[in-house]
Design a protein around this motif. Sequence first.
Motif, PDB file in Angstrom:
ATOM      1  N   ARG A 164      31.564   4.373 -10.974  1.00  0.00           N
ATOM      2  CA  ARG A 164      31.417   5.823 -11.110  1.00  0.00           C
ATOM      3  C   ARG A 164      32.163   6.533  -9.979  1.00  0.00           C
ATOM      4  O   ARG A 164      32.774   7.582 -10.188  1.00  0.00           O
ATOM      5  N   GLY A 165      32.090   5.941  -8.795  1.00  0.00           N
ATOM      6  CA  GLY A 165      32.841   6.487  -7.665  1.00  0.00           C
ATOM      7  C   GLY A 165      34.335   6.490  -7.951  1.00  0.00           C
ATOM      8  O   GLY A 165      35.027   7.476  -7.708  1.00  0.00           O
ATOM      9  N   ILE A 166      34.835   5.371  -8.496  1.00  0.00           N
ATOM     10  CA  ILE A 166      36.258   5.272  -8.821  1.00  0.00           C
ATOM     11  C   ILE A 166      36.613   6.329  -9.866  1.00  0.00           C
ATOM     12  O   ILE A 166      37.656   6.977  -9.786  1.00  0.00           O
ATOM     13  N   ARG A 167      35.720   6.541 -10.846  1.00  0.00           N
ATOM     14  CA  ARG A 167      35.978   7.521 -11.886  1.00  0.00           C
ATOM     15  C   ARG A 167      36.110   8.923 -11.294  1.00  0.00           C
ATOM     16  O   ARG A 167      37.003   9.679 -11.647  1.00  0.00           O
ATOM     17  N   GLU A 168      35.234   9.259 -10.362  1.00  0.00           N
ATOM     18  CA  GLU A 168      35.238  10.626  -9.846  1.00  0.00           C
ATOM     19  C   GLU A 168      36.252  10.862  -8.737  1.00  0.00           C
ATOM     20  O   GLU A 168      36.798  11.950  -8.612  1.00  0.00           O
ATOM     21  N   THR A 181      38.421  18.488   1.758  1.00  0.00           N
ATOM     22  CA  THR A 181      37.151  17.882   1.365  1.00  0.00           C
ATOM     23  C   THR A 181      37.317  16.896   0.224  1.00  0.00           C
ATOM     24  O   THR A 181      37.912  17.217  -0.805  1.00  0.00           O
ATOM     25  N   SER A 182      36.802  15.688   0.404  1.00  0.00           N
ATOM     26  CA  SER A 182      36.910  14.661  -0.624  1.00  0.00           C
ATOM     27  C   SER A 182      35.521  14.097  -0.893  1.00  0.00           C
ATOM     28  O   SER A 182      34.960  13.385  -0.082  1.00  0.00           O
ATOM     29  N   LEU A 183      34.972  14.469  -2.061  1.00  0.00           N
ATOM     30  CA  LEU A 183      33.606  14.082  -2.430  1.00  0.00           C
ATOM     31  C   LEU A 183      33.612  13.543  -3.858  1.00  0.00           C
ATOM     32  O   LEU A 183      34.642  13.498  -4.499  1.00  0.00           O
ATOM     33  N   PHE A 184      32.425  13.177  -4.339  1.00  0.00           N
ATOM     34  CA  PHE A 184      32.239  12.855  -5.746  1.00  0.00           C
ATOM     35  C   PHE A 184      31.544  14.067  -6.370  1.00  0.00           C
ATOM     36  O   PHE A 184      30.324  14.190  -6.300  1.00  0.00           O
ATOM     37  N   PRO A 185      32.311  14.986  -6.952  1.00  0.00           N
ATOM     38  CA  PRO A 185      31.781  16.313  -7.287  1.00  0.00           C
ATOM     39  C   PRO A 185      30.627  16.313  -8.293  1.00  0.00           C
ATOM     40  O   PRO A 185      29.772  17.186  -8.235  1.00  0.00           O
ATOM     41  N   GLU A 186      30.606  15.337  -9.222  1.00  0.00           N
ATOM     42  CA  GLU A 186      29.558  15.364 -10.249  1.00  0.00           C
ATOM     43  C   GLU A 186      28.284  14.652  -9.809  1.00  0.00           C
ATOM     44  O   GLU A 186      27.250  14.764 -10.449  1.00  0.00           O
ATOM     45  N   MET A 187      28.367  13.907  -8.721  1.00  0.00           N
ATOM     46  CA  MET A 187      27.158  13.260  -8.215  1.00  0.00           C
ATOM     47  C   MET A 187      26.426  14.235  -7.301  1.00  0.00           C
ATOM     48  O   MET A 187      27.035  15.121  -6.712  1.00  0.00           O
ATOM     49  N   CYS A 236      25.828  10.240  -0.642  1.00  0.00           N
ATOM     50  CA  CYS A 236      25.488   9.513   0.576  1.00  0.00           C
ATOM     51  C   CYS A 236      25.051   8.085   0.269  1.00  0.00           C
ATOM     52  O   CYS A 236      25.341   7.158   1.017  1.00  0.00           O
ATOM     53  N   ARG A 237      24.358   7.936  -0.873  1.00  0.00           N
ATOM     54  CA  ARG A 237      23.894   6.600  -1.227  1.00  0.00           C
ATOM     55  C   ARG A 237      25.076   5.671  -1.487  1.00  0.00           C
ATOM     56  O   ARG A 237      25.107   4.534  -1.014  1.00  0.00           O
ATOM     57  N   LEU A 238      26.070   6.181  -2.240  1.00  0.00           N
ATOM     58  CA  LEU A 238      27.239   5.353  -2.538  1.00  0.00           C
ATOM     59  C   LEU A 238      27.995   5.010  -1.263  1.00  0.00           C
ATOM     60  O   LEU A 238      28.525   3.907  -1.115  1.00  0.00           O
ATOM     61  N   VAL A 257      19.394  20.643  -0.065  1.00  0.00           N
ATOM     62  CA  VAL A 257      20.352  20.689  -1.177  1.00  0.00           C
ATOM     63  C   VAL A 257      20.684  19.297  -1.710  1.00  0.00           C
ATOM     64  O   VAL A 257      21.614  19.132  -2.502  1.00  0.00           O
ATOM     65  N   ALA A 258      19.897  18.285  -1.301  1.00  0.00           N
ATOM     66  CA  ALA A 258      20.225  16.888  -1.621  1.00  0.00           C
ATOM     67  C   ALA A 258      20.304  16.621  -3.112  1.00  0.00           C
ATOM     68  O   ALA A 258      21.067  15.771  -3.554  1.00  0.00           O
ATOM     69  N   GLY A 259      19.538  17.376  -3.922  1.00  0.00           N
ATOM     70  CA  GLY A 259      19.504  17.104  -5.349  1.00  0.00           C
ATOM     71  C   GLY A 259      20.577  17.827  -6.147  1.00  0.00           C
ATOM     72  O   GLY A 259      20.669  17.682  -7.358  1.00  0.00           O
ATOM     73  N   ARG A 260      21.401  18.626  -5.466  1.00  0.00           N
ATOM     74  CA  ARG A 260      22.422  19.394  -6.195  1.00  0.00           C
ATOM     75  C   ARG A 260      23.730  18.619  -6.315  1.00  0.00           C
ATOM     76  O   ARG A 260      24.091  17.880  -5.408  1.00  0.00           O
ATOM     77  N   PRO A 261      24.464  18.824  -7.416  1.00  0.00           N
ATOM     78  CA  PRO A 261      25.778  18.181  -7.513  1.00  0.00           C
ATOM     79  C   PRO A 261      26.672  18.651  -6.361  1.00  0.00           C
ATOM     80  O   PRO A 261      26.687  19.843  -6.028  1.00  0.00           O
TER      81      PRO A 261
END
Lengths: 305, 249
Positions: A182-186, B87-93, B99-101, B139-143
């Motif tokens: 999922r990380g790779i996807r995003e 900024t480089s994040l996983f926007p949909e998570m 942080c978990r990933l 804000v931890a639960g927000r995308p």
Amino acid sequence: MRAVVCAAIVLAIAPFGLPLFAMTLLTEALILGLLAMSLDLMVGYTRLISFGHAAAYGLGAYTSGYLLLHTSLPLPFAVLAASALAGAVAIGVAWVCTLATGISFSMLTLAFAQLLYAVAFKWTSVTGASDGLAGIPRRAGPFGITMFQTKDGYYYLVLFCLLGAYAFCRSLVRSPFGAVLRGIRENEAKTLSLGYNTRLYKIAVVAVSFALGGLAGALYSPFAGFANTDLLFWLFSGQVLIMVIVGGQGTLHGPILGAAFFMLLEHVLSLYTESWALFFGLIFIGFVMFAPEGIWGLLTRRVRA
Amino acid sequence: MALLELDGLTKRYGGLTAVNGVTMRVEAGEVRAVIGPNGAGKTSLFHLITGVVPASAGDVRFEGRSLTRLSSYQRCQAGLSRTFQLTSLFPEMTARENCRLSAQARLARRWQPYGGQAVFGEASTRGDEALERLGLTAVAGRPAGLLSHGDQRLLEVAMALAQRPRVLLLDEPTQGLSVEETLTAVETLAGLFAGGRLTVLLVEHDMEVVFRLAQKITVMHRGSVIADDVPSVVKEDAAVQAAYLGGYA
């Protein structure tokens, strides 16, 4: 989850209620569903768009066909061997294809599938060239099991494979490995910078995807009794991709629905017009524009609203 | 022995020398800033340290071990965690999942292809701890893609922190923030750095930020180091004044 169990029960009792021709269609739909679901691992979960998934199907179909025609291997073993071969070949293919990303990756998968297509056309002694492999038997065994020789028995074998593959994929995408996909996807660059060797993860997911796609192909050729180069053609790769997108990518069960929808529509539309593909194309465009989350997304959207 | 040592690190792109023989030592527990005008080679230096681009010459040593042959993900595994200028994040998570990933990357069973309760549990603990230290619990639960720009910048720092890095590399942590957001971010970071348990190397061109956060400053100009000292000395340095500060002090 409850919906999945219900669907499994309905599918398990289907042979008692449906006529023979419908069972034939349903068996084929489940095989295609398995193929589409395997592609979903790449497309929906990792954003690796493959234009060459027919390669997995064709590899599986030709291998199991060849083994059943030329060795005395029982059918389930031939099918598993074909699936393993597709997965093993995919490691090499993915090693090359993952040198590129994005559209270049897609083009390399297409090129590989076309390469296999050309090989199948030329390697007459193994693939039968343009005639393909015909008369592939559904051999009995092992241990004297003859169940798979009947149409209903074969349907149960297919159903068992599909449910097993579904359970496996579901566990995979929810595991730590799946979280990395999922990380790779995003955001692949970020995933790499977090310390994940993203290329290895991509090679692994392509191998799993091909092994399951190969399993689908390996189930198809004894079912149909033949394997030919159509199974490796790029048009078919495109159709599988359409099944995934129309069904709902990144859901696993969506693409199974997509495959069934595709088959049903092809069957119904072709009764009325020769240019059924044109109408299917229009439906596909409609989905991409108005329901990019696919059939499954439409269903769940209705439920939530 | 310094924790992180750069020795004559050089990067040439054709005729352009982006980074020219940079030698620098970062001690454990130190907060060091690399400053310099645009094009001084700060971000290039970061890329060389983290292995995003290969060096033309010179060496990076971490705990006395050369990193030159390691790729970027291996350097991260060794204990260097970085943030990006953009900024480089996983926007949909959600922020928590981000942080978990990130924390998961440091666990031995990070690739486990089934189950994962134990892996996710440990990674979540580390991730939530990092979120809390940066004041992002609310804000931890927000995308992540829906957070304010200021929170996104801090989330990226939290992600790096969740990896429990040996060296934290921050590329312009206040880039693109408004004046108020910058103030908040700087106070949060100052609180994080207090206590000296973290080793930090940060690139920044906002002088206020640098003088508030850094104990040591390395000044770069056209790829070379022109000063390397504590903030009070760097401020007075004539070469620095001429190259960059433009009479700031």
